[in-house]
Design an enzyme around this catalytic site. Sequence first.
Site, short mmCIF file in Angstrom:
data_model
loop_
_atom_site.label_atom_id
_atom_site.label_comp_id
_atom_site.label_asym_id
_atom_site.label_seq_id
_atom_site.Cartn_x
_atom_site.Cartn_y
_atom_site.Cartn_z
N LYS A 20 7.06 3.96 -5.50
CA LYS A 20 8.31 4.11 -4.73
C LYS A 20 9.50 3.48 -5.44
CE LYS A 20 6.94 2.01 -0.95
NZ LYS A 20 5.58 1.61 -1.36
N ARG A 56 8.49 0.28 8.09
CA ARG A 56 7.05 0.16 7.89
C ARG A 56 6.29 0.00 9.19
NH1 ARG A 56 7.70 -2.51 2.24
NH2 ARG A 56 5.62 -2.56 1.39
N ARG A 83 0.31 -4.23 -12.85
CA ARG A 83 1.62 -4.82 -12.64
C ARG A 83 1.52 -6.33 -12.48
NH1 ARG A 83 4.89 -2.80 -7.49
NH2 ARG A 83 3.65 -4.33 -6.37
N ARG A 133 3.55 -11.15 -10.02
CA ARG A 133 3.93 -11.26 -8.61
C ARG A 133 2.84 -11.97 -7.83
NH1 ARG A 133 6.33 -5.83 -5.91
NH2 ARG A 133 5.16 -6.67 -4.18
N ARG A 135 -2.98 -5.57 1.64
CA ARG A 135 -1.73 -4.83 1.80
C ARG A 135 -1.99 -3.35 2.03
NH1 ARG A 135 0.98 -6.26 -3.46
NH2 ARG A 135 2.63 -4.83 -2.85
P1 AMP Z 1 7.21 -4.17 -1.43
O1 AMP Z 1 7.89 -4.64 -2.65
O2 AMP Z 1 7.92 -3.03 -0.74
O3 AMP Z 1 5.75 -3.85 -1.64
O4 AMP Z 1 7.25 -5.38 -0.39
C1 AMP Z 1 6.65 -6.63 -0.70
C2 AMP Z 1 6.40 -7.41 0.58
O5 AMP Z 1 7.63 -7.64 1.27
C3 AMP Z 1 5.51 -6.70 1.60
O6 AMP Z 1 4.13 -6.86 1.32
C4 AMP Z 1 5.92 -7.42 2.87
O7 AMP Z 1 5.39 -8.72 2.96
C5 AMP Z 1 7.43 -7.58 2.68
N1 AMP Z 1 8.13 -6.38 3.20
C6 AMP Z 1 8.84 -5.47 2.49
N2 AMP Z 1 9.36 -4.53 3.30
C7 AMP Z 1 8.97 -4.85 4.55
C8 AMP Z 1 9.18 -4.25 5.83
N3 AMP Z 1 9.87 -3.10 5.97
N4 AMP Z 1 8.63 -4.87 6.90
C9 AMP Z 1 7.94 -6.01 6.77
N5 AMP Z 1 7.69 -6.60 5.61
C10 AMP Z 1 8.19 -6.04 4.49
#
Ligand code: AMP
Length: 189
Positions: free
Chosen positions: A15, A90, A129, A135, A146
Amino acid sequence: MSSRIILIGPPGAGKGTQAARLSEALGVPAISTGDIFRANVAGETELGRTAKRYMDAGEYVPDEVTNSMVADRLAQEDAAEGFLLDGYPRTAAQVTELDSMLEARSHSLDHVVELTADTDEVVGRLLARASLQGRSDDTEDVIRHRLDVYAEQTQPLTDLYAERGLLRRVDGLGEVEEITARILAAIGR
Ligand code: AMP
């Protein structure tokens, strides 16, 4: 032509990569809630401290925290004509909140692009990654968690958007350029 687009898909589906490329192609900002949280963690803000606990465990940050952060971001001028949301909404509560944010401005979504990828593929990508970027939420246990949280809380949202006639499903497997082209075709651009 307005471009109010959501990118949805499991962690590791690509994404973020696609959002950056589409942002360029469509001339609208890519807004990644994950990136905003990570910037706050790095900047050691109050929001960052709250978010980090959940992120490190592979859990979602609570809806109230996430929703108000997105409301602030969407209120900025560069998002007035369109946006690409990467990683939001989400949860069902976030869908409702986004609906009311848009309604308040008489705006509506144009497309919800679902990037699909199978589990083994995304676990492999995320582990790769992890070794590149380090990370803290990219360990194998947290990655698997996740993906479970995604399947449970986020995947069902695609049905809801399909019912609204907004869902465009795109195969996330292949070359980066090819996938961008698929997405642009799916949204008629
Ligand atoms: P991502 O980089 O999109 O995979 O997001 C990394 C982490 O940020 C996720 O595993 C969540 O802990 C938090 N996060 C990102 N977007 C959201 C969201 N829309 N709602 C809740 N937590 C989020």
